[in-house]
Design an enzyme around this catalytic site. Structure first.
Site, PDB file in Angstrom:
ATOM      1  N   TYR A   1     -11.963  -8.444  -4.262  1.00 49.62           N
ATOM      2  CA  TYR A   1     -11.826  -7.595  -3.073  1.00 49.62           C
ATOM      3  C   TYR A   1     -11.103  -8.370  -1.967  1.00 49.62           C
ATOM      4  O   TYR A   1     -10.176  -7.858  -1.327  1.00 49.62           O
ATOM      5  CB  TYR A   1     -13.218  -7.156  -2.610  1.00 49.62           C
ATOM      6  CG  TYR A   1     -13.230  -6.120  -1.504  1.00 49.62           C
ATOM      7  CD1 TYR A   1     -13.139  -4.765  -1.786  1.00 49.62           C
ATOM      8  CD2 TYR A   1     -13.348  -6.503  -0.166  1.00 49.62           C
ATOM      9  CE1 TYR A   1     -13.166  -3.817  -0.762  1.00 49.62           C
ATOM     10  CE2 TYR A   1     -13.377  -5.561   0.850  1.00 49.62           C
ATOM     11  CZ  TYR A   1     -13.288  -4.220   0.546  1.00 49.62           C
ATOM     12  OH  TYR A   1     -13.309  -3.280   1.560  1.00 49.62           O
TER      13      TYR A   1
ATOM     14  N   SER B   1      -9.221  -4.584   5.698  1.00 50.66           N
ATOM     15  CA  SER B   1     -10.638  -4.973   5.795  1.00 50.66           C
ATOM     16  C   SER B   1     -10.747  -6.227   6.654  1.00 50.66           C
ATOM     17  O   SER B   1      -9.747  -6.929   6.870  1.00 50.66           O
ATOM     18  CB  SER B   1     -11.157  -5.272   4.386  1.00 50.66           C
ATOM     19  OG  SER B   1     -12.417  -5.906   4.429  1.00 50.66           O
TER      20      SER B   1
HETATM   21  P1  NAP Z   1     -16.599   4.726  -0.371  1.00 47.90           P
HETATM   22  O1  NAP Z   1     -17.505   5.675   0.338  1.00 47.90           O
HETATM   23  O2  NAP Z   1     -17.057   4.019  -1.584  1.00 47.90           O
HETATM   24  O3  NAP Z   1     -15.221   5.472  -0.650  1.00 47.90           O
HETATM   25  C1  NAP Z   1     -14.241   4.950  -1.501  1.00 47.90           C
HETATM   26  C2  NAP Z   1     -13.291   6.062  -1.874  1.00 47.90           C
HETATM   27  O4  NAP Z   1     -12.319   5.557  -2.806  1.00 47.90           O
HETATM   28  C3  NAP Z   1     -14.019   7.205  -2.578  1.00 47.90           C
HETATM   29  O5  NAP Z   1     -13.426   8.413  -2.208  1.00 47.90           O
HETATM   30  C4  NAP Z   1     -13.737   6.888  -4.024  1.00 47.90           C
HETATM   31  O6  NAP Z   1     -13.872   7.977  -4.897  1.00 47.90           O
HETATM   32  C5  NAP Z   1     -12.290   6.425  -3.922  1.00 47.90           C
HETATM   33  N1  NAP Z   1     -11.883   5.780  -5.155  1.00 47.90           N
HETATM   34  C6  NAP Z   1     -12.472   4.715  -5.752  1.00 47.90           C
HETATM   35  N2  NAP Z   1     -11.852   4.467  -6.922  1.00 47.90           N
HETATM   36  C7  NAP Z   1     -10.871   5.396  -7.065  1.00 47.90           C
HETATM   37  C8  NAP Z   1      -9.915   5.676  -8.069  1.00 47.90           C
HETATM   38  N3  NAP Z   1      -9.844   4.963  -9.200  1.00 47.90           N
HETATM   39  N4  NAP Z   1      -9.056   6.702  -7.870  1.00 47.90           N
HETATM   40  C9  NAP Z   1      -9.134   7.451  -6.758  1.00 47.90           C
HETATM   41  N5  NAP Z   1     -10.027   7.251  -5.783  1.00 47.90           N
HETATM   42  C10 NAP Z   1     -10.892   6.234  -5.941  1.00 47.90           C
HETATM   43  O7  NAP Z   1     -16.213   3.549   0.615  1.00 47.90           O
HETATM   44  P2  NAP Z   1     -15.501   3.524   2.044  1.00 47.90           P
HETATM   45  O8  NAP Z   1     -16.216   2.482   2.816  1.00 47.90           O
HETATM   46  O9  NAP Z   1     -15.320   4.879   2.624  1.00 47.90           O
HETATM   47  O10 NAP Z   1     -14.090   2.902   1.608  1.00 47.90           O
HETATM   48  C11 NAP Z   1     -12.842   3.442   1.976  1.00 47.90           C
HETATM   49  C12 NAP Z   1     -11.861   2.305   2.179  1.00 47.90           C
HETATM   50  O11 NAP Z   1     -12.296   1.518   3.292  1.00 47.90           O
HETATM   51  C13 NAP Z   1     -11.769   1.335   1.005  1.00 47.90           C
HETATM   52  O12 NAP Z   1     -10.429   0.919   0.830  1.00 47.90           O
HETATM   53  C14 NAP Z   1     -12.624   0.170   1.451  1.00 47.90           C
HETATM   54  O13 NAP Z   1     -12.266  -1.036   0.819  1.00 47.90           O
HETATM   55  C15 NAP Z   1     -12.301   0.163   2.921  1.00 47.90           C
HETATM   56  N6  NAP Z   1     -13.234  -0.573   3.781  1.00 47.90           N
HETATM   57  C16 NAP Z   1     -14.537  -0.196   3.898  1.00 47.90           C
HETATM   58  C17 NAP Z   1     -15.379  -0.920   4.736  1.00 47.90           C
HETATM   59  C18 NAP Z   1     -16.824  -0.585   4.937  1.00 47.90           C
HETATM   60  O14 NAP Z   1     -17.527  -1.347   5.603  1.00 47.90           O
HETATM   61  N7  NAP Z   1     -17.318   0.511   4.412  1.00 47.90           N
HETATM   62  C19 NAP Z   1     -14.882  -2.009   5.446  1.00 47.90           C
HETATM   63  C20 NAP Z   1     -13.540  -2.359   5.298  1.00 47.90           C
HETATM   64  C21 NAP Z   1     -12.727  -1.627   4.473  1.00 47.90           C
HETATM   65  P3  NAP Z   1     -15.259   8.163  -5.724  1.00 47.90           P
HETATM   66  O15 NAP Z   1     -16.214   8.814  -4.796  1.00 47.90           O
HETATM   67  O16 NAP Z   1     -14.847   8.992  -6.871  1.00 47.90           O
HETATM   68  O17 NAP Z   1     -15.709   6.784  -6.128  1.00 47.90           O
END
Ligand code: NAP
Length: 246
Positions: free
Chosen positions: A151, A138
């Site tokens: 986080y 991130s």
């Molecule tokens: P998201 O749409 O909230 O997706 C998160 C994913 O993680 C979902 O598939 C979620 O499943 C899964 N997850 C959460 N808790 C879990 C658990 N206990 N066991 C298994 N799976 C679990 O968010 P995203 O933005 O795509 O995030 C994906 C990654 O990118 C994360 O590591 C996040 O920190 C990182 N990231 C995101 C951003 C951003 O701006 N969006 C920026 C930097 C980094 P559920 O649907 O069941 O919750």
């Protein structure tokens, strides 16, 4: 483009039902890999999108709130690629931050990343195979952020263990790298986009002038999984519309 082909590879992606993980699963499958979408919610939609495009995918139930949950996942199938994408976020002022919000985020975003990688590497080493790990870091692997103490701690940790694992495993034929996404429009950032003031401040600082899309991350993941990245170890690639250059 064989340098970027993932034909014949088997990838496991955590959290592939939505957002960045879903986009990566689709891209990795379109580059030729068969994909296992592992998560706590059903990835049926991702699997059917991949199958609809002629790719190969399946689901695996995996709840990483138990950070050791993947310990047996790599025994039942031979994987070459692991994408540690699953992550959660909890927001509260640091003075009010609860132990539960600390532990929940550290478990999924850091402890599970380490122990899932360990289980994957043990399986690779037991069959003398090479492989690649891509962690999703991130901007908060480098910056402090606001109201997201656990986080930020976890994502700084992801950057650290990416480098540590690269140091230990590069000579064993395992590439460990990370992607640091910028501000991407997914569930994770819904609260920020709903806050008019934060949304405007964030947008004003992004040189590209727009929020990122999950698909913006997918090509970098394919690259880091591919033979083109064979000599890339311990790198954290920013895909952030220029945010960190500012
Ligand atoms: P998201 O749409 O909230 O997706 C998160 C994913 O993680 C979902 O598939 C979620 O499943 C899964 N997850 C959460 N808790 C879990 C658990 N206990 N066991 C298994 N799976 C679990 O968010 P995203 O933005 O795509 O995030 C994906 C990654 O990118 C994360 O590591 C996040 O920190 C990182 N990231 C995101 C951003 C951003 O701006 N969006 C920026 C930097 C980094 P559920 O649907 O069941 O919750």
């Amino acid at each position: 483009m064989s340098m970027f082909s993932l034909a014949g590879r088997h990838a496991l992606i955590t959290g592939a039902n939505t957002g960045i993980g879903q986009a990566i699963a689709i891209a990795v499958a379109s580059a030729g890999a068969s994909v296992t979408c592992a998560g706590r919610s059903s990835s049926a939609q991702t699997v059917s999108m991949i199958a609809g495009a002629g790719g190969e995918a399946r689901e695996l139930a995996l709840d990483l709130s138990d950070p050791m949950a993947a310990r047996d996942a790599f025994a039942e199938s031979a994987y070459d690629l692991l994408i540690n994408n699953a992550g959660i976020i909890r927001r509260a002022d640091a003075v009010d931050f609860s132990e539960d919000d600390w532990d929940a985020v550290m478990d999924v975003n850091l402890k599970a990343v380490f122990f899932t990688s360990q289980a994957f590497a043990r399986a690779l080493m037991s069959r003398n195979a090479s492989g690649k790990i891509v962690n999703i870091a991130s901007l908060l692997s480098f910056q402090g952020g606001i109201r997201v103490a656990s986080y930020t701690a976890a994502k700084h940790g992801v950057a650290g263990i990416t480098k540590l694992l690269a140091n230990e495993w590069a000579s064993r034929g395992i590439n460990v790298n990370a992607i640091a996404p910028g501000y991407i429009a997914t569930n994770n950032t819904e609260a920020l986009r709903a806050d008019e003031e934060r949304n405007a401040a964030i947008l004003a600082r992004i040189p590209a002038g727009r929020w990122g899309r999950a698909e913006d991350i997918a090509g970098t993941a394919v690259y880091l999984c591919s033979p083109a990245a064979d000599y890339v170890h311990g790198a954290i690639l920013n895909v952030d519309g220029g945010w960190l250059a500012r």
